[in-house]
Write a protein that holds these residues in place. Structure first.
Motif, PDB file in Angstrom:
ATOM      1  N   ASP A  58      55.710  55.890  25.735  1.00 51.64           N
ATOM      2  CA  ASP A  58      55.754  56.399  27.342  1.00 51.64           C
ATOM      3  C   ASP A  58      56.437  57.844  27.390  1.00 51.64           C
ATOM      4  OD1 ASP A  58      54.471  54.287  27.933  1.00 51.64           O
ATOM      5  OD2 ASP A  58      56.230  53.139  28.951  1.00 51.64           O
ATOM      6  N   LEU A  59      57.609  58.000  26.687  1.00 52.72           N
ATOM      7  CA  LEU A  59      58.028  59.317  26.666  1.00 52.72           C
ATOM      8  C   LEU A  59      57.290  60.365  26.272  1.00 52.72           C
ATOM      9  CD1 LEU A  59      61.811  58.065  25.738  1.00 52.72           C
ATOM     10  CD2 LEU A  59      60.779  58.684  28.133  1.00 52.72           C
ATOM     11  N   LEU A  60      56.566  60.077  24.964  1.00 48.46           N
ATOM     12  CA  LEU A  60      55.928  61.057  24.550  1.00 48.46           C
ATOM     13  C   LEU A  60      54.718  61.388  25.198  1.00 48.46           C
ATOM     14  CD1 LEU A  60      55.750  59.631  20.538  1.00 48.46           C
ATOM     15  CD2 LEU A  60      56.792  61.679  21.488  1.00 48.46           C
ATOM     16  N   ASP A  61      54.426  60.423  25.700  1.00 46.70           N
ATOM     17  CA  ASP A  61      53.183  60.839  26.473  1.00 46.70           C
ATOM     18  C   ASP A  61      53.486  61.839  27.765  1.00 46.70           C
ATOM     19  OD1 ASP A  61      51.088  59.323  25.228  1.00 46.70           O
ATOM     20  OD2 ASP A  61      51.270  57.698  26.420  1.00 46.70           O
ATOM     21  N   ALA A  62      54.637  61.715  28.149  1.00 47.12           N
ATOM     22  CA  ALA A  62      55.137  62.607  29.325  1.00 47.12           C
ATOM     23  C   ALA A  62      55.237  63.822  28.845  1.00 47.12           C
ATOM     24  CB  ALA A  62      56.310  62.105  29.625  1.00 47.12           C
ATOM     25  N   LEU A  63      55.387  64.273  27.497  1.00 47.41           N
ATOM     26  CA  LEU A  63      55.683  65.753  27.161  1.00 47.41           C
ATOM     27  C   LEU A  63      54.319  66.414  27.331  1.00 47.41           C
ATOM     28  CD1 LEU A  63      57.393  65.154  23.697  1.00 47.41           C
ATOM     29  CD2 LEU A  63      58.338  65.911  25.628  1.00 47.41           C
ATOM     30  N   PRO A  64      54.348  67.763  27.462  1.00 42.72           N
ATOM     31  CA  PRO A  64      53.263  68.729  27.269  1.00 42.72           C
ATOM     32  C   PRO A  64      52.478  68.488  25.962  1.00 42.72           C
ATOM     33  CG  PRO A  64      55.072  69.655  28.227  1.00 42.72           C
ATOM     34  CD  PRO A  64      55.664  68.557  27.767  1.00 42.72           C
ATOM     35  N   GLY A  65      51.117  68.608  26.301  1.00 43.26           N
ATOM     36  CA  GLY A  65      50.331  68.393  24.834  1.00 43.26           C
ATOM     37  C   GLY A  65      50.856  69.312  23.571  1.00 43.26           C
ATOM     38  N   GLU A  66      51.392  70.430  23.950  1.00 39.88           N
ATOM     39  CA  GLU A  66      51.621  71.243  22.632  1.00 39.88           C
ATOM     40  C   GLU A  66      52.845  70.610  21.991  1.00 39.88           C
ATOM     41  OE1 GLU A  66      51.358  75.422  24.151  1.00 39.88           O
ATOM     42  OE2 GLU A  66      49.219  75.384  23.693  1.00 39.88           O
ATOM     43  N   ARG A  67      53.765  70.446  22.839  1.00 28.89           N
ATOM     44  CA  ARG A  67      55.221  70.003  22.336  1.00 28.89           C
ATOM     45  C   ARG A  67      55.129  68.560  21.740  1.00 28.89           C
ATOM     46  NH1 ARG A  67      59.054  71.591  27.442  1.00 28.89           N
ATOM     47  NH2 ARG A  67      58.621  73.919  27.309  1.00 28.89           N
ATOM     48  N   ARG A  68      54.098  67.771  22.290  1.00 30.45           N
ATOM     49  CA  ARG A  68      53.837  66.254  21.846  1.00 30.45           C
ATOM     50  C   ARG A  68      53.349  66.513  20.471  1.00 30.45           C
ATOM     51  NH1 ARG A  68      50.792  63.950  25.863  1.00 30.45           N
ATOM     52  NH2 ARG A  68      48.810  64.590  24.755  1.00 30.45           N
ATOM     53  N   GLU A  69      52.263  67.289  20.341  1.00 33.80           N
ATOM     54  CA  GLU A  69      51.709  67.622  19.069  1.00 33.80           C
ATOM     55  C   GLU A  69      52.700  68.099  17.980  1.00 33.80           C
ATOM     56  OE1 GLU A  69      47.429  69.619  17.228  1.00 33.80           O
ATOM     57  OE2 GLU A  69      48.543  70.461  18.677  1.00 33.80           O
ATOM     58  N   ALA A  70      53.442  69.067  18.267  1.00 35.53           N
ATOM     59  CA  ALA A  70      54.465  69.685  17.338  1.00 35.53           C
ATOM     60  C   ALA A  70      55.359  68.506  17.034  1.00 35.53           C
ATOM     61  CB  ALA A  70      55.095  70.757  17.736  1.00 35.53           C
ATOM     62  N   PHE A  71      55.940  67.647  17.827  1.00 35.28           N
ATOM     63  CA  PHE A  71      56.775  66.635  17.587  1.00 35.28           C
ATOM     64  C   PHE A  71      56.293  65.472  16.762  1.00 35.28           C
ATOM     65  CE2 PHE A  71      59.261  62.807  18.487  1.00 35.28           C
ATOM     66  CZ  PHE A  71      60.532  63.237  18.474  1.00 35.28           C
ATOM     67  N   VAL A  72      54.936  64.932  17.129  1.00 35.96           N
ATOM     68  CA  VAL A  72      54.325  64.010  16.300  1.00 35.96           C
ATOM     69  C   VAL A  72      54.093  64.367  14.998  1.00 35.96           C
ATOM     70  CG1 VAL A  72      52.282  62.492  16.034  1.00 35.96           C
ATOM     71  CG2 VAL A  72      53.424  62.777  18.193  1.00 35.96           C
ATOM     72  N   LEU A  73      53.690  65.636  14.593  1.00 34.04           N
ATOM     73  CA  LEU A  73      53.350  66.093  13.295  1.00 34.04           C
ATOM     74  C   LEU A  73      54.609  66.222  12.403  1.00 34.04           C
ATOM     75  CD1 LEU A  73      50.667  69.061  14.058  1.00 34.04           C
ATOM     76  CD2 LEU A  73      50.100  67.023  12.807  1.00 34.04           C
ATOM     77  N   THR A  74      55.805  66.573  12.886  1.00 38.51           N
ATOM     78  CA  THR A  74      56.747  67.036  12.151  1.00 38.51           C
ATOM     79  C   THR A  74      57.764  65.789  12.233  1.00 38.51           C
ATOM     80  OG1 THR A  74      57.861  68.035  13.990  1.00 38.51           O
ATOM     81  CG2 THR A  74      56.930  69.367  12.748  1.00 38.51           C
ATOM     82  N   GLN A  75      57.938  65.168  13.347  1.00 41.92           N
ATOM     83  CA  GLN A  75      59.013  63.653  13.390  1.00 41.92           C
ATOM     84  C   GLN A  75      58.275  62.570  13.173  1.00 41.92           C
ATOM     85  OE1 GLN A  75      62.180  65.277  13.737  1.00 41.92           O
ATOM     86  NE2 GLN A  75      60.811  67.163  13.336  1.00 41.92           N
ATOM     87  N   VAL A  76      57.005  62.601  13.405  1.00 42.12           N
ATOM     88  CA  VAL A  76      56.385  61.078  13.082  1.00 42.12           C
ATOM     89  C   VAL A  76      55.683  61.027  11.885  1.00 42.12           C
ATOM     90  CG1 VAL A  76      54.825  59.249  14.280  1.00 42.12           C
ATOM     91  CG2 VAL A  76      56.588  60.521  15.786  1.00 42.12           C
ATOM     92  N   VAL A  77      54.621  62.116  11.736  1.00 38.54           N
ATOM     93  CA  VAL A  77      53.920  61.943  10.658  1.00 38.54           C
ATOM     94  C   VAL A  77      54.647  62.571   9.559  1.00 38.54           C
ATOM     95  CG1 VAL A  77      51.617  63.275   9.827  1.00 38.54           C
ATOM     96  CG2 VAL A  77      51.766  62.156  12.172  1.00 38.54           C
ATOM     97  N   LEU A  96      55.083  66.033   8.754  1.00 41.37           N
ATOM     98  CA  LEU A  96      54.849  67.366   8.187  1.00 41.37           C
ATOM     99  C   LEU A  96      55.949  68.113   8.082  1.00 41.37           C
ATOM    100  CD1 LEU A  96      51.207  68.286   9.231  1.00 41.37           C
ATOM    101  CD2 LEU A  96      51.722  67.027   7.277  1.00 41.37           C
ATOM    102  N   SER A  97      56.200  69.154   7.254  1.00 42.73           N
ATOM    103  CA  SER A  97      57.243  70.290   7.313  1.00 42.73           C
ATOM    104  C   SER A  97      56.768  71.280   8.503  1.00 42.73           C
ATOM    105  CB  SER A  97      57.218  71.103   6.011  1.00 42.73           C
ATOM    106  OG  SER A  97      56.048  71.846   5.666  1.00 42.73           O
ATOM    107  N   TYR A  98      57.671  71.892   9.006  1.00 43.19           N
ATOM    108  CA  TYR A  98      57.526  72.761  10.071  1.00 43.19           C
ATOM    109  C   TYR A  98      56.368  74.103   9.590  1.00 43.19           C
ATOM    110  CZ  TYR A  98      61.369  71.413  12.712  1.00 43.19           C
ATOM    111  OH  TYR A  98      62.221  70.427  13.340  1.00 43.19           O
ATOM    112  N   ILE A  99      56.331  74.175   8.276  1.00 41.54           N
ATOM    113  CA  ILE A  99      55.174  75.218   7.831  1.00 41.54           C
ATOM    114  C   ILE A  99      53.959  74.686   7.783  1.00 41.54           C
ATOM    115  CG2 ILE A  99      54.601  76.566   5.772  1.00 41.54           C
ATOM    116  CD1 ILE A  99      57.477  76.854   5.060  1.00 41.54           C
ATOM    117  N   GLU A 100      53.857  73.393   7.169  1.00 46.40           N
ATOM    118  CA  GLU A 100      52.636  72.699   7.375  1.00 46.40           C
ATOM    119  C   GLU A 100      51.978  72.438   8.842  1.00 46.40           C
ATOM    120  OE1 GLU A 100      52.781  69.714   3.205  1.00 46.40           O
ATOM    121  OE2 GLU A 100      54.342  69.304   5.140  1.00 46.40           O
TER     122      GLU A 100
END
Length: 201
Positions: A138-157, A159-163
């Protein structure tokens, strides 16, 4: 209630990336066993990514299947210049975008019962960590799309920041900023959610 999302260790993720890339390269020539290992290695990452990116956990399995169908069709052209994970997540991203376009073009039906509340009521309850996962989603869904994508890619999936920067096509500093802002928003929302319970205690 405090929810923490920790990415897999960089060493373990690098090993998984190397294995998945090796399986993908082996599967290019039609090796069914290699293709199966490739899918198994990255299935959860793709499922998590499309669920968060699409904002539709119910449709995430279909989008994951679509992603792997596209990837397996494209495997003969995969050359391993990027990791199989990065390559696969770019396909997943296109699948999500295509699903949005398809949904926008599809006629809307009127006077039909809303199935979503029924599905939500029938979700399993009482499982360890269930409430925390729901709260986090629910909290993730409330984030703006670009921030949610960056957070999910780096903190959940994981990926490194560079990737993540290479994957999304924006500078590393932008990814860092989006993740930082997403984290600050999540922390603020968690503190706000916990405040009434703390006062009641």
């Amino acid at each position: 209630m405090t929810v923490t999302v920790l990415p897999a260790s960089r060493t373990r993720r690098a090993a998984t990336d190397a294995e998945a890339t090796a399986w993908a390269l082996a599967a290019r020539s039609g090796d069914a066993r290699a293709a199966e290992h490739f899918v198994r290695a990255l299935h959860n990452d793709v499922l998590c990514y499309v669920a968060r990116l699409s904002g539709d956990p119910q449709g995430a399995h279909d989008l994951t299947q679509e992603t792997f169908a596209r990837a397996l069709d494209s495997l003969p052209r995969f050359e391993g210049r990027a990791s199989a994970r990065t390559w696969l997540l770019s396909i997943a991203r296109r699948a999500v975008v295509d699903s949005f376009r398809h949904a926008a073009a599809r006629p809307r039906l009127a006077d039909v019962p809303d199935w979503q509340p029924v599905v939500e009521r029938n979700q399993p309850r009482g499982l360890p960590g269930f409430e925390e996962r729901v709260a986090l989603f629910d909290l993730l869904d409330a984030l703006p799309g670009e921030r949610r994508e960056a957070f999910v890619l780096t903190q959940v999936v994981g990926l490194s920041y560079i990737e993540a920067a290479g994957f999304t096509g924006c500078p590393v500093g932008t990814i860092r900023s989006r993740v930082s802002r997403a984290r600050a928003t999540l922390e603020r929302q968690l503190l706000e959610a916990e405040a009434p319970a703390a006062l009641a205690a």
